[in-house]
Design a protein around this motif. Structure first.
Motif, PDB file in Angstrom:
ATOM      1  N   LEU A  66       0.830  -1.204   0.000  1.00 46.81           N
ATOM      2  CA  LEU A  66       0.000   0.000   0.000  1.00 46.81           C
ATOM      3  C   LEU A  66       0.860   1.248   0.000  1.00 46.81           C
ATOM      4  O   LEU A  66       0.583   2.217  -0.710  1.00 46.81           O
ATOM      5  N   LEU A  67       1.933   1.226   0.766  1.00 53.88           N
ATOM      6  CA  LEU A  67       2.837   2.381   0.809  1.00 53.88           C
ATOM      7  C   LEU A  67       3.475   2.617  -0.554  1.00 53.88           C
ATOM      8  O   LEU A  67       3.523   3.747  -1.059  1.00 53.88           O
ATOM      9  N   LEU A  68       3.946   1.554  -1.165  1.00 51.03           N
ATOM     10  CA  LEU A  68       4.569   1.684  -2.483  1.00 51.03           C
ATOM     11  C   LEU A  68       3.578   2.216  -3.513  1.00 51.03           C
ATOM     12  O   LEU A  68       3.857   3.158  -4.254  1.00 51.03           O
ATOM     13  N   LEU A  69       2.387   1.607  -3.520  1.00 50.13           N
ATOM     14  CA  LEU A  69       1.384   2.039  -4.497  1.00 50.13           C
ATOM     15  C   LEU A  69       0.939   3.466  -4.225  1.00 50.13           C
ATOM     16  O   LEU A  69       0.695   4.237  -5.153  1.00 50.13           O
ATOM     17  N   GLY A  70       0.838   3.819  -2.945  1.00 49.97           N
ATOM     18  CA  GLY A  70       0.458   5.184  -2.617  1.00 49.97           C
ATOM     19  C   GLY A  70       1.467   6.176  -3.163  1.00 49.97           C
ATOM     20  O   GLY A  70       1.113   7.232  -3.691  1.00 49.97           O
ATOM     21  N   THR A  71       2.742   5.846  -3.044  1.00 54.55           N
ATOM     22  CA  THR A  71       3.792   6.720  -3.568  1.00 54.55           C
ATOM     23  C   THR A  71       3.669   6.880  -5.082  1.00 54.55           C
ATOM     24  O   THR A  71       3.740   7.988  -5.619  1.00 54.55           O
ATOM     25  N   LEU A  72       3.455   5.763  -5.777  1.00 56.19           N
ATOM     26  CA  LEU A  72       3.315   5.844  -7.236  1.00 56.19           C
ATOM     27  C   LEU A  72       2.074   6.635  -7.618  1.00 56.19           C
ATOM     28  O   LEU A  72       2.082   7.413  -8.576  1.00 56.19           O
ATOM     29  N   GLU A  73       1.008   6.414  -6.847  1.00 59.27           N
ATOM     30  CA  GLU A  73      -0.235   7.127  -7.111  1.00 59.27           C
ATOM     31  C   GLU A  73      -0.005   8.629  -6.976  1.00 59.27           C
ATOM     32  O   GLU A  73      -0.460   9.417  -7.802  1.00 59.27           O
TER      33      GLU A  73
END
Lengths: 369, 581, 290
Positions: B162-169
Motif C-alpha cells: 500500500l505504501l509503495l502504491l500510494g507513492t506511485l499514485e
C-alpha cells in the motif's frame, strides 16, 4: 485465569510469572454517568457542535454564490475569498460533526471496558481435516494427480496465454531505431533539428543573434531557428509533440567569455566565435534544462541534482552526479554576422542510454576528459 | 483469580425493550430475508477493539484515502487528460495566449474558473501527502511495537505494498497537470528509464509512445492514476481490514489483558462513533488546509516546457529520499564496447529503492528467522524491550532521513547559508556513518531504559525524599510501585536465544541448513544481547523483602514512617499533613 | 506633576482627568520635535551639482569606503597569492554602482562567498556621486530611467501583453536560479541567487544589465530594454496578484509543502487521535444503579 504463554514447549525457562495478572481495574465513573446535570450539559454541548456545523454549511453555500472567481477574484486579507471561505466553512462543518460525535462517544457512551476472547489464527483440527478431506476428494475426482498428460497440457496452455497479453503491448511505442526513421525533423535519439548554417535565435522572442550583440558575461537562452519559423527563414511550422520533442533536444545556452579563458577541446579550436561558445541546455544526467551560469567561474549548474559543468573547458563535469560532459554545438558566423551552427551536435544530446556510444555518428569531437 | 467476562456495557438511557417492528424493522426484515445479514453481523456489531491513540494512525490513512476518492472524482469532472496543444484563453491573464497542453489548460480552468475547484485541487493534494505520511507513521508504530509478528506478517506485506502504491499514485497524480515542476520530474523519470541497461531506451519509448515528451504520457498516467492503482489500492485496503478484523487488533499489556483476550470497547456504538468521528475530523482538517494553505500553484510554474526549469525542483516529499540519493551519487558512468552504463542514475534510482523496499517487506520474516519465534503474538512490546529491533528501524530511518535531507540540499543551503557542495560531500559520508551511529545509540538507550524499569520493579520508584542517617549518610527513599504498574512491567516474554540442534547427528550427517544455522544462532545471540530479562518470582520476592527491610530501617524512631512521600505525586493528598499526627 | 494623578488627593483627582498629565507631556514632546524638524532640517537635497564636482565628491567617497578592496582607481586588487579582494570596476558603469550601493550590498561588511543585501550605507546623493565617479573610470551601463523599466505608459492591452511575454521570458531566463516565485535559489560553493520579490524595479533592471556577483549579464543585446521591462512587469504582477489558494508558505515549492503536511497535517491529526483516545474526567463517586 492462567497467564501461561502458549507454545513454550521444549524450553527450560521458569514458567512461573513473578506477578500474577491483577485483572481489570475497578471501573471509575465519569461525571456524565452519575450526574444528570453533567449529562444534560454534555448533550447540549454535542448538539451545539452539530448546530454550529449546520451554520457553517449555510455559510459555505452563501460563500459559494457570493465570492467571485474567474477574472476578478474577491480577496480577503490578500487571499482568495472563495478558496479560503469555502475551505474554512467546509472544514469547520466537518470538524464539528467529528468533534461532536467524538464527544458523544467519550462522554455519553458507556466506557465500561469489555472483554472478548481471541481465537487462534489457525483453523481447528476438525476443520483442517474436513478441508483436507474435501480437497482430496475433489482432487481425486478430477483425476488431476493421475492424469499428467491432461494436467501438463492445461498448465502449458494457460501459461502460453501470457504471450497475447505481452504482445498486445508492442504498439505502445516505436523502438528507438524506428523512431529515428520518422519523418519529423530531428527524429531519433541521435539527431536534433540543428542543421549546418542554421541560425541561433533567442528563446521566446525568436530573434537571431549577432556576435556583436553579446558582451562578455552574457548568457543567452537560445534555440535553433527551426523552432521559430517565419516567412523569411522558411522553416515549416512545428506544433504539439513535434515542437516539444525538437525543443527537448535542441535547446542551447550561448555564453560569451574572455577568449583566453577557453580551453578548446580536441579538434574544437574553431567551435567558438570571439569567446562565444554554445552548449546543449539539456543536462547529461537525467535531462533537466540547465542555465544556472556563474559568470566569474564559467560553471553552469543544473538545479535538479546539482551537476556542474565547466563551459570554458568543453563542458567537462566538475561536480555532481553527471557522468558525461555537456555536448557542445560548433558555432560560426554567417555573412551578416549572425551566429549559426556549423552542424548538428556531434553526439546524442541528453541523458545516457545503453546503446549511446554504439552507433558511429562521425567525429565525436571528444575532448580529453 | 478469574477475570469477569460477563460485563456488558450499560447504556445511560433506559434498558432496551422489544419494540414492535416500525419502518426500520420492516426494511431490515426485507434485507435479511435476502442477505442473511443477521448471521453476518451477529459477531461483528459488538466486536471489541482496544483503545489507544497510536492505534488510530492507520485510520488517518484510511480516511484520507476516502477524501482522495471523493475530491478526485470531483476533479475528473473538469480535467482533460490530453496533451493536445491549445492556446490558453481563460481568466488567468499572465498566461493568456500561451501555448499549453489541454491538461494544463483544464487544470488552470479548475483553479480559476470553477468555484470550489481550487479548494478541491488543494484538498486532494494535501490529502495525498497526509495519506502517505500517515501510512509511514502507522508503519513505524506497527514496527516499533512488534505488531507485525505472527500472525500479522501478511498484513505487513499488504501494508508495504500500500505504501509503495500510494507513492506511485502520488507521483502520477501530481504529474497530471503537466506543469513545469511536475514535467521536470517526468523528464527525470525518462532519464531514469533510459539508464537501465539493455532495455532502457525501449522502456522510455514504450512509456512515452516515442521520443520524450510525446503526446501519450499524460493520458497514460491518468489511466494509471484513476483506474489501475486505485483499483489495486481498494482491493489491498479491503484485504488489510479483513485481516485486522479476523486477527483482532493487538493491545498493550496491562492488568486484565492477556494473549488470549481483547479488552476495549465495542464496535457499536463506541468505535463506530470514534472512527466515524475521526473520518469527519480528517476530512475537516484536510478541508481547512486546502482552504488556507496554498499548494502547487501550477499557474505560476506555467506549462511544461523542456527548456524551462525552476530552482528548487524537487518531487513531492515522499519521493525526496531517492532524489537525495541521486544528488549525492558520484558521477560513475562506464563505457565499454560501444555501450554506456549509467550507474550514477541506475544505482540510486532503480537499485536502491528496490533494495529498500525488499528489506521492508522482509522485516517480519527476517526477525522470526533470527529469533526462531513461532508463537502468535497479540500483546504489544514496548520499543525498549526489543532493543535490536528498535535500533534497526531507527538506523533505517536515519538513512531515509539523511537521503531526504540530501534531496533538499539546495534549500538547506540557502536557508542555513551553507554550500551545496559541502552538503553533498557531507551526505556522501553521513548516509553510511549516520545509520551505524544511530543503531548503536538507540540500542544502548533501549537497554538503559530497560535497566531503569528493572530498578523500578525490584526496588521501587524514587520518591525524591532524601534521608540522612545518624551516621551522616544520605539515601533516597524508594517506595514500591503499584501492583498494576508492576504487572505491566513484567507482562513481556522472556527472550530465548535460538540454538540449533547439534550440527551433526550421531552418524556424522550434517544437520540440514547447517552453515546457515550457525549464522542464525550468532545473529540470534546478538539480537538479544544485553537484554534485561524480567525477574523470576524468587528474585522479585527477595528484592521486595530487601526493600521492606530497608523501609523499616529508615523509619523514624517513634514508629511513624518518615514523612514526605505522600507528596511525591503518586498519591492523593487529601487530609495529609507534612509533620504527621 | 504626577502623570496619572492617581496618588493625588481626592479633590484634585476630580479637578483634572486622570490622564491629563500624560496627554500634556505627549503634546509637549510632539511640539518640540516638530519644531526641531521644521527648523533644523538641512536644506533640501536637491542641490544641482555639475558633473565634475559630483565625480570629485564620488572619488573622495570612493577613496574612503571602497579603495581598500577595489584599488584607488577602481582597478581591483589581487593579492600575491592570487586572491581577489575586489574586482576591477573599470567599465562596470554607473548602473552597477547604483545597484550595489543602493541595495546596501556594498560596502561589504566582511569578505565572503556572496555580498548579502543589508542596510544602505550611503545616502542617495552619495550613491549618485559614487556612480558618477565609477562611470568616469570607463564606459559602462548607465542608470536607467523609469520609462526603461515601467509599463505605466502603455495602454491596458499592451500592459497585459507585456506581462504575458515577461512571464515567458522570466521562466526561460530567470527561474532556473531565482525560482518560479522569485524566492531565490542555491548556487555553487555557498553562493545564492537572492529573492527578487519586493525589489525596486530599477534595481532589477540594473542587476540584469550588470550581472552582480556571479550572475551573468543580460546586456541590451541579450535582452532588449523592452524585454527587461516586461520581466519586471511580470514580477510586479506576482506581487499584485492575490494568493487565491491561501497562504503561500514562502513560495519554495514541494519541500516547504512537505514540511507543512507533516507538521500541520500529521501533527494536528495525531493530536486529535490523542484526544479521542484520552481518558475523560473521572469522578470519585459511585454510580447509583437505577
Amino acid at each position: 485465569m492462567s497467564n501461561e504463554l502458549p507454545g513454550h514447549g521444549g524450553s527450560n525457562l521458569p514458567a512461573e510469572e513473578p506477578i500474577p495478572n491483577p485483572g481489570l481495574p475497578e471501573h471509575t465513573w465519569r461525571p456524565t454517568d452519575i450526574d444528570e446535570a453533567a449529562e444534560k450539559r454534555a448533550e447540549r454541548q454535542i448538539a451545539a457542535m452539530y448546530l454550529l456545523s449546520m451554520v457553517c454549511v449555510v455559510l459555505f453555500v452563501i460563500t459559494y454564490f457570493v465570492a467571485d472567481v474567474g477574472d476578478n477574484w474577491n480577496t480577503i486579507l490578500g487571499l482568495g475569498a472563495s478558496t479560503v471561505g469555502l475551505g474554512v466553512f467546509l472544514g469547520l462543518a466537518l470538524l464539528l460533526i467529528g468533534a461532536g460525535t467524538i464527544q458523544w462517544a467519550r462522554k455519553l457512551m458507556s466506557d465500561v471496558e469489555m472483554v472478548e476472547m481471541r481465537h487462534p489464527a489457525r483453523s481447528s483440527d476438525e476443520d483442517r481435516e474436513a478441508t483436507l478431506a474435501a480437497l482430496s476428494a475433489g482432487g481425486e475426482d478430477s483425476g488431476i494427480a493421475r492424469r499428467p498428460l491432461v494436467r501438463n497440457t492445461l498448465l502449458a496452455s494457460l501459461g502460453l496465454l501470457g504471450a497475447p497479453a505481452v504482445v498486445l503491448l508492442r504498439d505502445l511505442g516505436p523502438t528507438p531505431s524506428q523512431a529515428a526513421e520518422a519523418d519529423y525533423p530531428g527524429a531519433g535519439l541521435e539527431k536534433t533539428v540543428w542543421t549546418p548554417g542554421m541560425r541561433v535565435v533567442r528563446d521566446v522572442v525568436g530573434t537571431p543573434i549577432k556576435a556583436s550583440d553579446l558582451e562578455i558575461g552574457d548568457l543567452v537562452n537560445a534555440e535553433p531557428e527551426a523552432i521559430f519559423p517565419t516567412e523569411e527563414n522558411g522553416y515549416p511550422e512545428l506544433h504539439g509533440a513535434e515542437l516539444l520533442i525538437a525543443k527537448s533536444k535542441a535547446a542551447v545556452i550561448v555564453v560569451r567569455m574572455e577568449p583566453e579563458s577557453i580551453i578548446p577541446g580536441e579538434n574544437r579550436d574553431n567551435w567558438s566565435v570571439d569567446g562565444i561558445v554554445c552548449y546543449s541546455k539539456i543536462c547529461t544526467h537525467v535531462g533537466c534544462p540547465i542555465s544556472l551560469y556563474e559568470r566569474t567561474t564559467h560553471h553552469v549548474l543544473c538545479p535538479c541534482h546539482q551537476s556542474t559543468f565547466d563551459l570554458a573547458d568543453s563542458g567537462r563535469v566538475v561536480f555532481g552526479p553527471a557522468g558525461r560532459h555537456l555536448p557542445q554545438l560548433p558555432l560560426a558566423v554567417d555573412e551578416e554576422g549572425y551566429l549559426v551552427a556549423q552542424s548538428d551536435f556531434t553526439e546524442p544530446v541528453g541523458p545516457t542510454y545503453w546503446e549511446r556510444d554504439h552507433k558511429d555518428i562521425g567525429d565525436q569531437g571528444e575532448a580529453d576528459l | 483469580m478469574s477475570i469477569d467476562t460477563s460485563k456488558v456495557a450499560t447504556s445511560n438511557s433506559s434498558a432496551a425493550t422489544a419494540k414492535k417492528p416500525g419502518k426500520a424493522g420492516a426494511v431490515a426484515n426485507w434485507a435479511d430475508e435476502r442477505l442473511g445479514l443477521g448471521t453476518a453481523m451477529k459477531k461483528n456489531l459488538r466486536k471489541v477493539f482496544p483503545d489507544h491513540w497510536s492505534f488510530m494512525l492507520g485510520e488517518i490513512a484510511l480516511w484520507s484515502f476516502v477524501v482522495l476518492l471523493l475530491t478526485g472524482v470531483f476533479l475528473t469532472l473538469w480535467y482533460h487528460p490530453s496533451m493536445a496543444e491549445v492556446v490558453y484563453e481563460g481568466s488567468y491573464d499572465p498566461l493568456r495566449g500561451v501555448l499549453m497542453s489541454d491538461a494544463m489548460a483544464s487544470t488552470v480552468h479548475i483553479s480559476f474558473d470553477v468555484r470550489g475547484g481550487l479548494l478541491m485541487r488543494q484538498m486532494h493534494h494535501w490529502a495525498a501527502m497526509i495519506f502517505i505520511a500517515s501510512m509511514m507513521v502507522h508503519l513505524l508504530r506497527v514496527y516499533f511495537t512488534g505488531a507485525y509478528r505472527k500472525p500479522r506478517e501478511l498484513n505487513w506485506v499488504i501494508g508495504s505494498l500500500l505504501l509503495l502504491l500510494g507513492t506511485l499514485e502520488g507521483f502520477t497524480g501530481y504529474s497530471l497537470p503537466d506543469d513545469l515542476l511536475s514535467g521536470t520530474g517526468v523528464r527525470a523519470a525518462d532519464g531514469f528509464m533510459k539508464s537501465m541497461p539493455v532495455v532502457g531506451s525501449y522502456m522510455s519509448f514504450f512509456l512515452f509512445g516515442g521520443e520524450f515528451p510525446g503526446e501519450q504520457i499524460i493520458p497514460r498516467l491518468y489511466t494509471v492514476h484513476v483506474l489501475l492503482i486505485p483499483g489495486i489500492l481498494l482491493a489491498l485496503i479491503g484485504a488489510h481490514m479483513l485481516l485486522l478484523v479476523y486477527h483482532k487488533h493487538t493491545q498493550w499489556p496491562g492488568p486484565g489483558r492477556t494473549e488470549e483476550n481483547v479488552v476495549g470497547f465495542p464496535m457499536l456504538p463506541v468505535y463506530a462513533a470514534k472512527a466515524g468521528g475521526f473520518f469527519f475530523i480528517v476530512f475537516g482538517v484536510t478541508a481547512l488546509m486546502g482552504g488556507l494553505l496554498g499548494i502547487n500553484p501550477i499557474w505560476k510554474y506555467g506549462p511544461y516546457d523542456p527548456t524551462k526549469v525552476t530552482a528548487g525542483s524537487q518531487p513531492d516529499w515522499y519521493m525526496g529520499w531517492p532524489d537525495g540519493a541521486l544528488r549525492i551519487m558520484p558521477g560513475w558512468e562506464f563505457h565499454f564496447f560501444g555501450y554506456s552504463f549509467a550507474l550514477n542514475v541506475f544505482l540510486p534510482i532503480i537499485v536502491l529503492p528496490g533494495l529498500m523496499f525488499t528489506i521492508l517487506l522482509l522485516l517480519p520474516f527476517l526477525e522470526s528467522w533470527i529469533t526462531g519465534d513461532k508463537r502468535e503474538h497479540h500483546l504489544l512490546e514496548r520499543p525498549r524491550n526489543a532493543p535490536t529491533r528498535t535500533a534497526l528501524m531507527v538506523s533505517l530511518m536515519t538513512f531515509y532521513g539523511l537521503m531526504w535531507a540530501a534531496g533538499g540540499n539546495d534549500l538547506i543551503a540557502i536557508k542555513l547559508n551553507l554550500s551545496i557542495n559541502q552538503i553533498t560531500y557531507f551526505m556522501r559520508v553521513a548516509v553510511f556513518v549516520g545509520p551505524a551511529i544511530a543503531f548503536w545509540i538507540t540500542r544502548r538507550w533501549c537497554i538503559s531504559l530497560q535497566r531503569h524499569d528493572q530498578e523500578k520493579l525490584l526496588h521501587g520508584y524514587e520518591t525524591g525524599v532524601i534521608l540522612r542517617s545518624p551516621e551522616g549518610g544520605y539515601t533516597e527513599r524508594h517506595l514500591p510501585i503499584s501492583e498494576s504498574a508492576a504487572y505491566t512491567l513484567t507482562a513481556r516474554d522472556r527472550d530465548e536465544v535460538y540454538s540449533p540442534d547439534a550440527e551433526t547427528d550421531a552418524s556424522g550427517v550434517d544437520a540440514p541448513g547447517g552453515r546457515l544455522n550457525g549464522l542464525r544462532a550468532k545473529l540470534s545471540e546478538l539480537w538479544f544481547a544485553d537484554n534485561v530479562q524480567k525477574p523470576t518470582a524468587e528474585e522479585l520476592e527477595e528484592a521486595r523483602h530487601h526493600a521492606e527491610h530497608e523501609h523499616e530501617l529508615t523509619a523514624s524512631l517513634d514508629g511513624h514512617a518518615a514523612d514526605g512521600h505522600q507528596f511525591d505525586g503518586h498519591h492523593a493528598v487529601e487530609g495529609e499533613t507534612l509533620r504527621g499526627s | 506633576m504626577r502623570i496619572l494623578n492617581l496618588t493625588a488627593g481626592r479633590l484634585s483627582r476630580h479637578r483634572r482627568g486622570p490622564i491629563a498629565g500624560a496627554l500634556l507631556l505627549l503634546l509637549g514632546l510632539v511640539t518640540a520635535g516638530g519644531l526641531y524638524t521644521a527648523v533644523m532640517t538641512p536644506a533640501s537635497a536637491e542641490r544641482t551639482q555639475d558633473l565634475a564636482s559630483q565625480v570629485e565628491e564620488g572619488r573622495k567617497l570612493f577613496l574612503v569606503g571602497c579603495s581598500t578592496c577595489h584599488g584607488t582607481n577602481g582597478e581591483g586588487i589581487t593579492t600575491d597569492r592570487g586572491n581577489n579582494l575586489g574586482p576591477s570596476l573599470v567599465g562596470v558603469g554607473a548602473a552597477a554602482v547604483d545597484f550595489q550601493v543602493g541595495t546596501g550590498r556594498m560596502p561589504m561588511a566582511q569578505p565572503g562567498a556572496q555580498a548579502p543585501r543589508k542596510d544602505v550605507a550611503y545616502s542617495e546623493e552619495e550613491t549618485a556621486a559614487l556612480a558618477a565617479f565609477v562611470a568616469s573610470l570607463g564606459p559602462g551601463p548607465a542608470i536607467p530611467d523609469e520609462s526603461d523599466y515601467s509599463i505605466e505608459g502603455l495602454d491596458s492591452a499592451a500592459q497585459e501583453a507585456a506581462i504575458v511575454r515577461g512571464g515567458q521570458l522570466f521562466l526561460t531566463n530567470c527561474t532556473a536560479c531565482h525560482n518560479f516565485e522569485g524566492s531565490g535559489g542555491a548556487m555553487p560553493r555557498g553562493g545564492y541567487a537572492p529573492k527578487i520579490r519586493g525589489v525596486e524595479p530599477k534595481y532589477i533592471y540594473e542587476a540584469l544589465l550588470t550581472g552582480p556577483q556571479t550572475m551573468p549579464t543580460f546586456s541590451n543585446g541579450n535582452l532588449t530594454p523592452d524585454e527587461k521591462r516586461d520581466i519586471i512587469a511580470y514580477l510586479g504582477s506576482l506581487d499584485d496578484a492575490a494568493a487565491i489558494g491561501g497562504f503561500t508558505m514562502g513560495g519554495l515549492g514541494p519541500v516547504a509543502e512537505g514540511l507543512f503536511a507533516w507538521v500541520v497535517g500529521i501533527g494536528a491529526l495525531v493530536g486529535f487521535a490523542v484526544w479521542i483516545a484520552a481518558h475523560t474526567t473521572r469522578s470519585n463517586k459511585k454510580k447509583v444503579e437505577a
